[in-house]
Scaffold this motif. Structure first.
Motif: not given
Ligand SMILES: NC(=O)c1ccc[n+]([C@@H]2O[C@H](COP(=O)([O-])OP(=O)(O)OC[C@H]3O[C@@H](n4cnc5c(N)ncnc54)[C@H](OP(=O)(O)O)[C@@H]3O)[C@@H](O)[C@H]2O)c1
Length: 286
Positions: A112-114, A60-62, A32-38, A199-201, A9-14, A89-91
């Motif tokens: 983690s989702r489970h 860190d939900l990993g 989220g894992s990054d306190p700065g983003k929080g 368009a996210t990070g 919930g600290t970045d992107g769509i969340g 999520y992180r790639y």
């Molecule tokens: N963007 C797309 O085009 C797209 C397309 C299809 C599906 N999705 C899905 O939509 C979801 C969100 O994507 P997004 O593009 O919005 O991603 P994003 O901008 O990269 O944001 C990812 C979020 O996950 C958190 N995160 C990453 N690793 C973490 C960890 N180990 N523990 C806790 N939190 C963690 C990040 O926070 P921290 O960095 O602080 O950890 C951030 O808040 C994902 O599940 C993705 O698969 C996205």
């Protein structure tokens, strides 16, 4: 006032969803894992006049142990929850082995989702309206991706980021099927949602030249976050009546496709329960 937990919930769509609901008068817990983003999210919440309704949980939900602990802490603090959005999520271009010995994508995107869905189900079931879990995932999009049942964490195979990611996508489909099957008498709806290209990070974790290419593609073809969150919020505000549903950019995805095979869903659940180590006992056995 509703209470909505958003992992990622600290970045992107969340984050887009978090700000939308904070602006709309709801309570939001962002993980989220990054306190700065929080911290940035909390400051934005104050700016919106929603400081009292915003919560950030650094985790860190990993880590399976941390995921389970976060679920337990949140269930304790919020005995009633209206919605859980699974978006963390992180790639990972390279193999990362977590401190618990797990492959990172499997740990974060699947296990983690489970654990969070199971751990917060009790609070969700107490919601006055229709409780909902919404998993942001790859459903109905690129249907490639197979489950390597004999090697779910790709320990024996060479690490291929695309293959690992796509298995995670298929596993997320199966998590939804499994949840709906095992809790058939429950009130909580499970929604699988693929937002399409947004368009996210997310591109930040790609390696060059992929990062540059994907950024260029995003500038041309991706939806902005503000537009992508509309249909997601519509499903959270008025969840489908079916226990499980799936959508690609707001359009329903049929559940009679091979990705949703109930036998495979049960197989994944068994595999999750069989993971070695105390950290993975999630209380869902039996
Ligand atoms: N963007 C797309 O085009 C797209 C397309 C299809 C599906 N999705 C899905 O939509 C979801 C969100 O994507 P997004 O593009 O919005 O991603 P994003 O901008 O990269 O944001 C990812 C979020 O996950 C958190 N995160 C990453 N690793 C973490 C960890 N180990 N523990 C806790 N939190 C963690 C990040 O926070 P921290 O960095 O602080 O950890 C951030 O808040 C994902 O599940 C993705 O698969 C996205």
């Amino acid at each position: 006032m509703r209470t909505i937990v958003i992992t990622g919930g600290t970045d992107g769509i969340g984050r887009g969803l978090a700000l939308r609901y904070l602006a709309g008068g709801e309570r939001v817990v962002a993980v989220g894992s990054d306190p700065g983003k929080g911290g940035r999210l909390l400051r934005e919440a104050v700016r919106l006049g929603a400081g009292e309704r915003a919560e950030f949980v650094q985790a860190d939900l990993g880590s399976a142990a941390r995921s389970r602990a976060v679920a337990a802490e949140l269930a304790d603090r919020h005995p009633v929850l209206d919605a859980l959005v699974l978006g963390a999520y992180r790639y990972n271009p390279r193999r990362i082995r977590t401190a618990e010995g797990l492959e990172q994508t499997f740990a974060l995107y699947v296990l983690s989702r489970h654990l969070l869905a199971e751990g917060l189900r009790g609070s969700l079931e107490r919601a006055p309206g229709t409780p909902v879990i919404l998993s942001l995932c790859g459903v109905g999009g690129i249907t490639a991706g197979t489950m390597r049942w004999d090697d779910l964490q790709h320990e024996r195979a060479p690490y291929r980021a695309g293959r690992v990611t796509m298995q995670g996508a298929r596993a997320n489909d199966l998590l939804g099927v499994s949840f709906a099957e095992r809790h058939a008498g429950g009130r909580t709806r499970y929604v699988l949602y693929n937002p399409g290209f947004v368009a996210t990070g997310m591109t930040q974790s790609l390696r060059q030249p992929m990062r540059g290419l994907t950024k260029a593609m995003a500038a041309l073809f991706a939806q902005p976050v503000d537009r992508a969150v509309g249909p997601v919020a519509a499903l959270l505000d008025d969840p489908p009546t079916e226990p499980l549903s799936a959508f690609l950019r707001g359009r329903p995805v049929r559940l009679d496709r091979p990705e949703f095979d109930p036998a495979n869903a049960a197989r994944l659940h068994t595999a999750l329960l069989s993971l070695p180590g105390e950290a993975f006992r999630d209380g869902t056995r039996g």
